[in-house]
Enzyme design. Structure first.
Site, short mmCIF file in Angstrom:
data_model
loop_
_atom_site.label_atom_id
_atom_site.label_comp_id
_atom_site.label_asym_id
_atom_site.label_seq_id
_atom_site.Cartn_x
_atom_site.Cartn_y
_atom_site.Cartn_z
N GLN A 12 3.65 -8.10 -0.73
CA GLN A 12 2.68 -8.27 -1.83
C GLN A 12 3.11 -7.53 -3.08
O GLN A 12 3.14 -8.08 -4.18
CB GLN A 12 1.31 -7.71 -1.42
CG GLN A 12 0.69 -8.31 -0.21
CD GLN A 12 -0.77 -7.91 -0.11
OE1 GLN A 12 -1.65 -8.60 -0.62
NE2 GLN A 12 -1.05 -6.79 0.54
N ASP A 43 17.84 -3.41 5.67
CA ASP A 43 16.90 -2.72 6.55
C ASP A 43 16.91 -1.25 6.13
O ASP A 43 17.91 -0.56 6.29
CB ASP A 43 17.38 -2.89 8.01
CG ASP A 43 16.47 -2.19 9.00
OD1 ASP A 43 15.59 -1.41 8.57
OD2 ASP A 43 16.66 -2.41 10.20
N TYR A 68 5.69 -0.72 7.05
CA TYR A 68 5.05 -1.36 8.21
C TYR A 68 3.57 -1.17 7.95
O TYR A 68 3.06 -0.05 8.00
CB TYR A 68 5.51 -0.64 9.47
CG TYR A 68 5.05 -1.23 10.79
CD1 TYR A 68 4.43 -2.48 10.87
CD2 TYR A 68 5.27 -0.53 11.97
CE1 TYR A 68 4.05 -3.00 12.09
CE2 TYR A 68 4.88 -1.04 13.21
CZ TYR A 68 4.26 -2.28 13.25
OH TYR A 68 3.86 -2.79 14.47
N TYR A 132 -0.40 4.88 11.40
CA TYR A 132 0.02 4.46 10.06
C TYR A 132 -0.11 5.62 9.07
O TYR A 132 0.82 5.94 8.32
CB TYR A 132 -0.83 3.27 9.61
CG TYR A 132 -0.62 2.81 8.18
CD1 TYR A 132 0.59 2.27 7.77
CD2 TYR A 132 -1.65 2.90 7.24
CE1 TYR A 132 0.77 1.84 6.45
CE2 TYR A 132 -1.48 2.47 5.93
CZ TYR A 132 -0.27 1.94 5.54
OH TYR A 132 -0.09 1.52 4.25
N1 LIG Z 1 -1.58 -3.49 2.06
C1 LIG Z 1 -2.43 -2.49 1.84
O1 LIG Z 1 -3.66 -2.64 1.95
C2 LIG Z 1 -1.91 -1.13 1.43
C3 LIG Z 1 -2.82 -0.08 1.27
C4 LIG Z 1 -2.34 1.17 0.89
C5 LIG Z 1 -0.99 1.36 0.69
N2 LIG Z 1 -0.13 0.33 0.88
C6 LIG Z 1 1.29 0.59 0.68
O2 LIG Z 1 1.74 -0.21 -0.40
C7 LIG Z 1 3.12 -0.58 -0.20
C8 LIG Z 1 3.25 -2.08 -0.36
O3 LIG Z 1 2.40 -2.71 0.61
P1 LIG Z 1 2.34 -4.31 0.76
O4 LIG Z 1 0.93 -4.65 1.09
O5 LIG Z 1 3.03 -4.95 -0.38
O6 LIG Z 1 3.20 -4.49 2.10
P2 LIG Z 1 3.67 -5.86 2.76
O7 LIG Z 1 3.09 -7.03 2.05
O8 LIG Z 1 3.43 -5.69 4.24
O9 LIG Z 1 5.24 -5.86 2.46
C9 LIG Z 1 6.12 -4.97 3.07
C10 LIG Z 1 7.48 -5.64 3.14
O10 LIG Z 1 8.41 -4.73 3.75
C11 LIG Z 1 9.20 -5.46 4.68
N3 LIG Z 1 9.80 -4.58 5.68
C12 LIG Z 1 9.31 -4.19 6.88
N4 LIG Z 1 10.19 -3.42 7.52
C13 LIG Z 1 11.28 -3.30 6.72
C14 LIG Z 1 12.52 -2.64 6.83
N5 LIG Z 1 12.84 -1.93 7.93
N6 LIG Z 1 13.41 -2.73 5.82
C15 LIG Z 1 13.11 -3.45 4.71
N7 LIG Z 1 11.93 -4.12 4.54
C16 LIG Z 1 11.03 -4.04 5.54
C17 LIG Z 1 8.18 -6.42 5.28
O11 LIG Z 1 8.82 -7.44 6.00
P3 LIG Z 1 8.01 -8.11 7.26
O12 LIG Z 1 6.75 -8.68 6.69
O13 LIG Z 1 8.96 -9.13 7.78
O14 LIG Z 1 7.74 -6.99 8.22
C18 LIG Z 1 7.48 -6.91 4.03
O15 LIG Z 1 8.18 -7.95 3.39
C19 LIG Z 1 3.48 -0.02 1.18
O16 LIG Z 1 4.12 1.21 1.03
C20 LIG Z 1 2.15 0.18 1.86
O17 LIG Z 1 2.21 1.21 2.85
C21 LIG Z 1 -0.55 -0.90 1.23
#
Ligand SMILES: NC(=O)c1ccc[n+]([C@@H]2O[C@H](COP(=O)([O-])OP(=O)(O)OC[C@H]3O[C@@H](n4cnc5c(N)ncnc54)[C@H](OP(=O)(O)O)[C@@H]3O)[C@@H](O)[C@H]2O)c1
Length: 291
Positions: A12, A43, A68, A132
């Site tokens: 996202q 990775d 993750y 997490y």
């Molecule tokens: N989503 C929320 O509500 C939320 C809330 C608070 C903070 N955050 C933080 O905001 C940030 C962005 O979140 P987001 O919602 O954009 O996350 P997201 O949509 O889950 O995207 C994360 C991406 O990282 C990839 N990924 C997973 N393991 C990996 C690895 N070993 N090496 C490289 N890429 C890898 C995932 O691939 P796969 O999908 O194939 O695993 C996915 O494309 C993160 O740090 C998250 O912790 C998110």
């Protein structure tokens, strides 16, 4: 052009960063765990590969959007959670120090316990209640220990182009007249577009450190669902339930902080960036279909 190594480009926030930085002074090198279209495979848990790419690219900055994020799933997948959320940022921090790049890393409100009803600022004590939260907190510690010039930005309840609460609610509204949503967990819904703007703001500065970065205002998940249905013109009713009731219906769900509202205190103290109010951001997301 200043080169940016972006990780998690297919997530996202990764997608929102591509939109935000398009046509600017930055040139993005997109990476994610799997190779797709214009996204290269990287990775972040693989230190030699991270180091090799960083030495070749010599980027101005690394923006780590990889994580993750499946909160419940990682209770049974603890090793993977530590690898991606803690060792991954550690590797990027080591490589950033080695190559002189800035590191912009994203963290979460789930580093807090959430047992008070006042927003947390950057100086408040952490106390994660889930795998997490614990692994993301360790990621922060590694970044602080191994990177020279870093920004850590904690965000919350993120939605954009991907799997998220807003899309789940809209999908459920297709088949349900009523949905049950918890009303005793409070937080700050934040659009990836708003967050990407804040990251763009920080990127060229030397204003390093830990920041909270969420849309202004707070609400419960039930309030958020009601606003989504109202703005999307859905008739679906929201039944307010407690976390205890939700857990009885979903025994696999892990603990979450009850009050994890964040105060963007450091951004206020040290800069002039202001986030949109969460109601304006969700309105824009649903009406203008922005991501
Ligand atoms: N989503 C929320 O509500 C939320 C809330 C608070 C903070 N955050 C933080 O905001 C940030 C962005 O979140 P987001 O919602 O954009 O996350 P997201 O949509 O889950 O995207 C994360 C991406 O990282 C990839 N990924 C997973 N393991 C990996 C690895 N070993 N090496 C490289 N890429 C890898 C995932 O691939 P796969 O999908 O194939 O695993 C996915 O494309 C993160 O740090 C998250 O912790 C998110």
């Amino acid at each position: 052009m200043k080169k940016i190594l972006l990780t998690g480009s297919d997530g996202q926030l990764g997608r929102a960063m591509n939109i935000e930085l398009a046509g600017t002074e930055y040139e993005i090198f997109n990476t994610d765990i799997f190779e797709r279209d214009d996204i290269h495979a990287l990775d972040i848990t693989d230190l030699p590969k991270v180091m090799e790419l960083m030495k070749e690219l010599k980027p101005y900055a690394v923006v780590n959007c990889a994580a993750y994020t499946a909160v419940d799933a990682q209770e049974k997948d603890v090793d993977r959670s530590y690898m991606i959320n803690a060792i991954g940022p550690r590797n990027l921090a080591i490589a950033s120090r080695e190559t002189g790049a800035k590191l912009l890393h994203i963290s979460t409100d789930y580093v807090f316990k959430g047992d008070r009803n006042k927003p947390y600022n950057e100086f408040d004590k952490t106390g994660p209640v889930s795998t997490y939260g614990r692994t993301k907190l360790q990621g922060e510690k590694f970044v602080k220990a191994f990177a020279d010039r870093y920004f850590i930005v904690r965000t919350a309840w993120l939605y954009g182009d991907g799997k998220n609460f807003v899309r789940t609610m809209l999908r459920l509204s297709e088949s349900h007249d009523e949905v049950s949503v918890v009303c005793d967990q409070m937080g700050n819904p934040t659009s990836s577009k708003s967050l990407a703007k804040a990251l763009h703001y920080l990127l060229p500065t030397d204003n390093y450190g830990l920041f909270h970065g969420t849309c202004e205002g707070e609400c419960s998940w039930a309030d958020f669902a009601e606003k989504i249905f109202e703005l999307a013109g859905k008739e679906t009713r929201v039944k307010h339930i407690t976390t205890e009731e939700y857990k009885k219906m979903n025994p696999e769900s892990t603990d979450r902080p009850a009050f994890s509202m964040l105060d963007n205190y450091m951004l206020r103290l040290t800069g002039d960036f202001r986030f949109d109010h969460w109601e304006d951001a969700i309105r824009e997301y649903l009406w203008k279909k922005t991501l």
